[in-house]
Design a protein around this motif. Structure first.
Motif, PDB file in Angstrom:
ATOM      1  N   VAL A 147       6.965  -9.352  -0.998  1.00 22.34           N
ATOM      2  CA  VAL A 147       6.692 -10.547  -0.195  1.00 22.34           C
ATOM      3  C   VAL A 147       5.324 -11.156  -0.479  1.00 22.34           C
ATOM      4  O   VAL A 147       5.023 -12.258  -0.025  1.00 22.34           O
ATOM      5  CB  VAL A 147       6.810 -10.241   1.320  1.00 22.34           C
ATOM      6  CG1 VAL A 147       8.240  -9.855   1.676  1.00 22.34           C
ATOM      7  CG2 VAL A 147       5.837  -9.135   1.742  1.00 22.34           C
ATOM      8  N   ASP A 148       4.472 -10.445  -1.228  1.00 21.01           N
ATOM      9  CA  ASP A 148       3.138 -10.967  -1.515  1.00 21.01           C
ATOM     10  C   ASP A 148       2.619 -10.297  -2.783  1.00 21.01           C
ATOM     11  O   ASP A 148       2.816  -9.093  -2.981  1.00 21.01           O
ATOM     12  CB  ASP A 148       2.187 -10.677  -0.351  1.00 21.01           C
ATOM     13  CG  ASP A 148       0.915 -11.530  -0.393  1.00 21.01           C
ATOM     14  OD1 ASP A 148       0.680 -12.206  -1.413  1.00 21.01           O
ATOM     15  OD2 ASP A 148       0.158 -11.502   0.590  1.00 21.01           O
ATOM     16  N   THR A 183       0.471  -5.624  -4.693  1.00 13.48           N
ATOM     17  CA  THR A 183       1.900  -5.824  -4.469  1.00 13.48           C
ATOM     18  C   THR A 183       2.240  -5.347  -3.063  1.00 13.48           C
ATOM     19  O   THR A 183       1.927  -4.206  -2.695  1.00 13.48           O
ATOM     20  CB  THR A 183       2.732  -5.063  -5.509  1.00 13.48           C
ATOM     21  OG1 THR A 183       2.492  -5.631  -6.801  1.00 13.48           O
ATOM     22  CG2 THR A 183       4.211  -5.155  -5.205  1.00 13.48           C
ATOM     23  N   ALA A 184       2.854  -6.231  -2.270  1.00 18.04           N
ATOM     24  CA  ALA A 184       3.227  -5.907  -0.893  1.00 18.04           C
ATOM     25  C   ALA A 184       4.731  -6.103  -0.737  1.00 18.04           C
ATOM     26  O   ALA A 184       5.293  -7.078  -1.239  1.00 18.04           O
ATOM     27  CB  ALA A 184       2.485  -6.793   0.099  1.00 18.04           C
ATOM     28  N   ILE A 185       5.372  -5.174  -0.045  1.00 17.17           N
ATOM     29  CA  ILE A 185       6.793  -5.284   0.250  1.00 17.17           C
ATOM     30  C   ILE A 185       6.976  -5.493   1.745  1.00 17.17           C
ATOM     31  O   ILE A 185       6.114  -5.128   2.553  1.00 17.17           O
ATOM     32  CB  ILE A 185       7.586  -4.044  -0.212  1.00 17.17           C
ATOM     33  CG1 ILE A 185       6.983  -2.754   0.371  1.00 17.17           C
ATOM     34  CG2 ILE A 185       7.621  -3.983  -1.731  1.00 17.17           C
ATOM     35  CD1 ILE A 185       7.796  -1.514   0.057  1.00 17.17           C
ATOM     36  N   GLY A 186       8.110  -6.087   2.126  1.00 19.36           N
ATOM     37  CA  GLY A 186       8.356  -6.351   3.536  1.00 19.36           C
ATOM     38  C   GLY A 186       9.821  -6.578   3.812  1.00 19.36           C
ATOM     39  O   GLY A 186      10.667  -6.496   2.912  1.00 19.36           O
ATOM     40  N   MET A 187      10.115  -6.879   5.077  1.00 17.84           N
ATOM     41  CA  MET A 187      11.478  -7.147   5.516  1.00 17.84           C
ATOM     42  C   MET A 187      11.609  -8.615   5.881  1.00 17.84           C
ATOM     43  O   MET A 187      10.746  -9.173   6.575  1.00 17.84           O
ATOM     44  CB  MET A 187      11.833  -6.270   6.722  1.00 17.84           C
ATOM     45  CG  MET A 187      11.779  -4.775   6.423  1.00 17.84           C
ATOM     46  SD  MET A 187      12.971  -4.230   5.178  1.00 17.84           S
ATOM     47  CE  MET A 187      14.491  -4.394   6.133  1.00 17.84           C
ATOM     48  N   ARG A 215       5.448  -5.051   6.846  1.00 18.84           N
ATOM     49  CA  ARG A 215       5.110  -5.067   5.427  1.00 18.84           C
ATOM     50  C   ARG A 215       4.148  -3.933   5.116  1.00 18.84           C
ATOM     51  O   ARG A 215       3.453  -3.431   5.994  1.00 18.84           O
ATOM     52  CB  ARG A 215       4.500  -6.419   5.032  1.00 18.84           C
ATOM     53  CG  ARG A 215       3.283  -6.810   5.846  1.00 18.84           C
ATOM     54  CD  ARG A 215       2.725  -8.145   5.359  1.00 18.84           C
ATOM     55  NE  ARG A 215       1.917  -8.003   4.151  1.00 18.84           N
ATOM     56  CZ  ARG A 215       1.613  -8.997   3.332  1.00 18.84           C
ATOM     57  NH1 ARG A 215       2.079 -10.215   3.572  1.00 18.84           N
ATOM     58  NH2 ARG A 215       0.855  -8.797   2.279  1.00 18.84           N
ATOM     59  N   VAL A 216       4.134  -3.548   3.853  1.00 17.15           N
ATOM     60  CA  VAL A 216       3.193  -2.535   3.365  1.00 17.15           C
ATOM     61  C   VAL A 216       2.600  -3.065   2.066  1.00 17.15           C
ATOM     62  O   VAL A 216       3.336  -3.381   1.130  1.00 17.15           O
ATOM     63  CB  VAL A 216       3.859  -1.173   3.116  1.00 17.15           C
ATOM     64  CG1 VAL A 216       2.827  -0.162   2.596  1.00 17.15           C
ATOM     65  CG2 VAL A 216       4.521  -0.644   4.376  1.00 17.15           C
ATOM     66  N   GLY A 217       1.276  -3.166   2.012  1.00 15.92           N
ATOM     67  CA  GLY A 217       0.602  -3.685   0.839  1.00 15.92           C
ATOM     68  C   GLY A 217      -0.049  -2.603  -0.004  1.00 15.92           C
ATOM     69  O   GLY A 217      -0.134  -1.435   0.388  1.00 15.92           O
ATOM     70  N   THR A 218      -0.514  -3.005  -1.168  1.00 18.79           N
ATOM     71  CA  THR A 218      -1.243  -2.146  -2.109  1.00 18.79           C
ATOM     72  C   THR A 218      -0.425  -0.899  -2.446  1.00 18.79           C
ATOM     73  O   THR A 218      -0.926   0.224  -2.445  1.00 18.79           O
ATOM     74  CB  THR A 218      -2.625  -1.751  -1.557  1.00 18.79           C
ATOM     75  OG1 THR A 218      -3.186  -2.836  -0.807  1.00 18.79           O
ATOM     76  CG2 THR A 218      -3.584  -1.420  -2.683  1.00 18.79           C
TER      77      THR A 218
END
Length: 313
Positions: A64-65, A70-74, A81-84
């Motif tokens: 997502v970002d 690199t960040a992932i999310g729903m 979300r969880v980044g780095t």
């Protein structure tokens, strides 16, 4: 077992036991607890926000970002979300871990020393164990390329043998970084020896701008290399003369791990970052003629939607 696609097949691997650490988040500045935990066969890699009770698959379609990490999310849940994630993803890929649950009690993975080496240490301490189920790998069948408006580009193409090779060039003119390039046949051993301890870096002139944007609040000389024109600010200097391109190649390994399987092929790029790396994985998976899934010693063509479903299973 090698973490990369050296040989098709083999049993899936998980962590033998859980292990945890605490550290600061590079962008949030928060003190965070990270746990690496075993996961069942076929689960793949996923991240769980223990403070929110949300689990997010570590897949390219959940990115997502890509601003400075690199960040992932729903979808539809902006706080979930969880980044780095790229450094721990690279370490898990290098260690050949197919199934793992990564728990964190905040919005990003701790940066630790800015490299993947602390995560390699944690994985080594936890150990690895084979479990029921066959490992799958992605064999690249034709060249897939993405580029941006600045001329930066990234490409995956076939290799004659079942391995992963990577070549990257970066350019920061007028700084201590300059132009650097590195080509590497990436294996578990070469990742640990050549890439794992390379730290993230930034330009001194960008620090104030990043913090004004709510980023880099936890950044320090303890977890990043800071370059001020021709100078490296860190008292200890660099870990290698080309630490900058080594770190960027480390990021490539972590970002490409979001394909959900080890990739057998050749990566090449110029000034590629998280955004282009993610676009490349998405483009690869979107073309059903670009890859085939290797299960054991049998090869079968797999369309992108089926592949994404397999990584979520």
């Amino acid at each position: 077992m090698d973490g990369f696609a050296q040989l098709p097949g083999g049993r899936r691997r998980r962590l033998a036991q859980g292990i945890s650490c605490r550290g600061v988040g590079l962008h949030s500045g928060l003190t965070l607890t990270l746990s690496l935990l075993p996961a069942p066969s076929g689960a793949g890699i996923s991240f769980r926000r223990t403070d929110l009770g949300v689990t997010i698959p570590a897949r390219a379609d959940h990115v997502v970002d890509t601003r400075l990490c690199t960040a992932i999310g729903m979808e539809g849940q902006p706080q979930a979300r969880v980044g780095t994630i790229e450094h721990v993803m690279a370490a898990l890929a290098a260690a050949g871990i197919d199934d793992a649950l990564v728990e964190v009690d905040g919005p990003e993975v701790p940066i630790l020393d800015g490299s993947a080496e602390p995560f390699i240490f944690l994985i080594n301490c936890a150990g690895a164990a084979e479990q029921y189920g066959q490992r799958h790998s992605l064999q690249v069948l034709k060249a897939v390329r993405v580029e941006d408006e600045t001329g930066a580009w990234a490409e995956l193409s076939p290799l004659d043998d079942f391995a992963f090779e990577a070549e990257l060039e970066i350019a920061f003119p007028g700084t201590a970084i300059g132009t650097q390039s590195l080509a590497l046949r990436v294996s578990t051993a070469s990742f640990r020896a050549e890439l794992a301890n390379a730290r993230t870096f930034t330009l001194a002139e960008d620090v104030a701008r990043l913090r004004a944007a709510g980023l880099a609040r936890g950044g320090s000389l303890a977890n990043a290399v800071v370059v001020d024109g021709p100078l490296v600010v860190n008292p200890g200097g660099l870990r290698s003369p080309d630490e900058f391109v080594r770190h960027k190649l480390l990021d490539v390994v972590g970002d490409l791990a979001l394909a959900g399987h080890p990739i057998a092929g050749r990566f090449r790029g110029a000034r590629s970052g998280h955004a282009l790396n993610n676009r490349l994985v998405r483009a690869l998976l979107a073309d059903p003629t670009a890859t085939r899934l290797v299960t054991g010693h049998a090869l079968e063509a797999v369309e992108a939607p089926a592949l994404l479903a397999a990584t979520a299973a």
